[in-house]
Design a protein around this motif. Sequence first.
Motif, PDB file in Angstrom:
ATOM      1  N   TYR A  14       3.638 -38.592 -47.811  1.00  0.00           N
ATOM      2  CA  TYR A  14       4.938 -38.489 -47.152  1.00  0.00           C
ATOM      3  C   TYR A  14       5.936 -37.939 -48.154  1.00  0.00           C
ATOM      4  CZ  TYR A  14       4.962 -43.092 -49.370  1.00  0.00           C
ATOM      5  OH  TYR A  14       4.821 -44.115 -50.273  1.00  0.00           O
ATOM      6  N   GLU A  18      11.498 -38.560 -44.686  1.00  0.00           N
ATOM      7  CA  GLU A  18      10.679 -38.787 -43.496  1.00  0.00           C
ATOM      8  C   GLU A  18      10.816 -40.235 -43.004  1.00  0.00           C
ATOM      9  OE1 GLU A  18       6.713 -36.597 -42.948  1.00  0.00           O
ATOM     10  OE2 GLU A  18       6.783 -37.081 -45.084  1.00  0.00           O
ATOM     11  N   THR A  19      10.721 -40.417 -41.668  1.00  0.00           N
ATOM     12  CA  THR A  19      10.687 -41.751 -41.084  1.00  0.00           C
ATOM     13  C   THR A  19       9.240 -42.220 -41.036  1.00  0.00           C
ATOM     14  OG1 THR A  19      12.646 -41.336 -39.745  1.00  0.00           O
ATOM     15  CG2 THR A  19      11.207 -43.132 -39.042  1.00  0.00           C
ATOM     16  N   LEU A  21       8.234 -45.851 -40.599  1.00  0.00           N
ATOM     17  CA  LEU A  21       8.092 -46.974 -39.672  1.00  0.00           C
ATOM     18  C   LEU A  21       9.339 -47.036 -38.800  1.00  0.00           C
ATOM     19  CD1 LEU A  21       6.756 -49.678 -42.163  1.00  0.00           C
ATOM     20  CD2 LEU A  21       5.417 -48.388 -40.487  1.00  0.00           C
ATOM     21  N   ARG A  22       9.151 -46.965 -37.505  1.00  0.00           N
ATOM     22  CA  ARG A  22      10.293 -46.981 -36.584  1.00  0.00           C
ATOM     23  C   ARG A  22      10.579 -48.408 -36.098  1.00  0.00           C
ATOM     24  NH1 ARG A  22      11.988 -42.050 -35.316  1.00  0.00           N
ATOM     25  NH2 ARG A  22      10.577 -40.290 -35.684  1.00  0.00           N
ATOM     26  N   ALA A  23      11.822 -48.649 -35.753  1.00  0.00           N
ATOM     27  CA  ALA A  23      12.196 -49.937 -35.181  1.00  0.00           C
ATOM     28  C   ALA A  23      11.351 -50.197 -33.941  1.00  0.00           C
ATOM     29  CB  ALA A  23      13.679 -49.941 -34.811  1.00  0.00           C
ATOM     30  N   CYS A  25       8.141 -51.249 -34.149  1.00  0.00           N
ATOM     31  CA  CYS A  25       6.713 -51.222 -34.448  1.00  0.00           C
ATOM     32  C   CYS A  25       6.259 -52.612 -34.887  1.00  0.00           C
ATOM     33  CB  CYS A  25       6.389 -50.181 -35.521  1.00  0.00           C
ATOM     34  SG  CYS A  25       6.813 -50.678 -37.208  1.00  0.00           S
ATOM     35  N   GLN A  31       0.715 -51.245 -41.874  1.00  0.00           N
ATOM     36  CA  GLN A  31       2.140 -50.904 -41.943  1.00  0.00           C
ATOM     37  C   GLN A  31       2.793 -51.545 -43.172  1.00  0.00           C
ATOM     38  OE1 GLN A  31       0.717 -51.970 -38.976  1.00  0.00           O
ATOM     39  NE2 GLN A  31       0.644 -49.911 -38.088  1.00  0.00           N
ATOM     40  N   SER A 194       8.278 -52.040 -29.385  1.00  0.00           N
ATOM     41  CA  SER A 194       8.449 -50.921 -28.463  1.00  0.00           C
ATOM     42  C   SER A 194       7.243 -50.769 -27.547  1.00  0.00           C
ATOM     43  CB  SER A 194       8.687 -49.622 -29.243  1.00  0.00           C
ATOM     44  OG  SER A 194       7.652 -49.408 -30.186  1.00  0.00           O
TER      45      SER A 194
END
Length: 273
Positions: A14, A18-19, A21-23, A25, A31, A194
């Motif tokens: 990475y 860069e993103t 881990l998104r909210a 998950c 992770q 999500s």
Amino acid sequence: PEPGANIRAAGEDYTRGETLLRAGCHLGPQQIALAASTGAAALAVQPRLRIALLITGDELVAPGEALGDGQIHESNGHTLAALARALGAAVHCVERVPDDPAATRAALAAAAADADLVITSGGASVGDCDHVRAAAGALGALDFFGIAVKPGKPLAFGHAAGTPLLVLPGNPVSLFVTFLLFGAPLVRRLQGRSRTMPQALEIPAGFEQARTRARADYLRVSFEGGRAVPCGAQGSGLLRPTAAADGLACVPPHTPVVPGDPLACWPLATLLD
């Protein structure tokens, strides 16, 4: 040796900005490993969901106690506690509630005041000893009652004193199946996830079922030779076939089944993640 052999280049996994881990998950081991590799010492997470479990029924006796006439050992509280913990929730209390209107209302009020989610077992049908729906109506409201699913028609959802309330059937297999299909997605949503339901796999049927039903039929199945095979009788009170199952297979309403028909299936491991 070749130039660059056995060398891990900076930025190959990475790059800055860069993103990763998104909210929403779910933080599994992989992770957490990714977050740690970035040097992150802490992550913002949702508080652990606190669940109160109310198990209704005068006929229920704790495991280990002697049974009297018309009594059975209580299993639903143990089932729900294990299911909730498998999803990462905290079980705030497990209380057996007698079939009494005042006791049911008092227990529901106390649970709602000190939990993020209340789940009840039994007492939601229309019999003389079913008091959960009336107690829920006195403390809040039910948004719906009854689903077109077998096993598990008498399911309801609403709020009691502002706290989400999930009303599950009393039959142990109905409770197990409806929690996986409706309770687990609700828990995941309240946890802030999500993704609330795993993707179904398409697996050929390894059985024939000529009789059709008006409700979606969720069979407890084992996966044998790449096919879904029912684990014995499918009654809503039969826990032995449920304990032997690898997953659930859905037979849609008004649909006969012949061997080889594709069925939507969910391995239990994915339903409990």
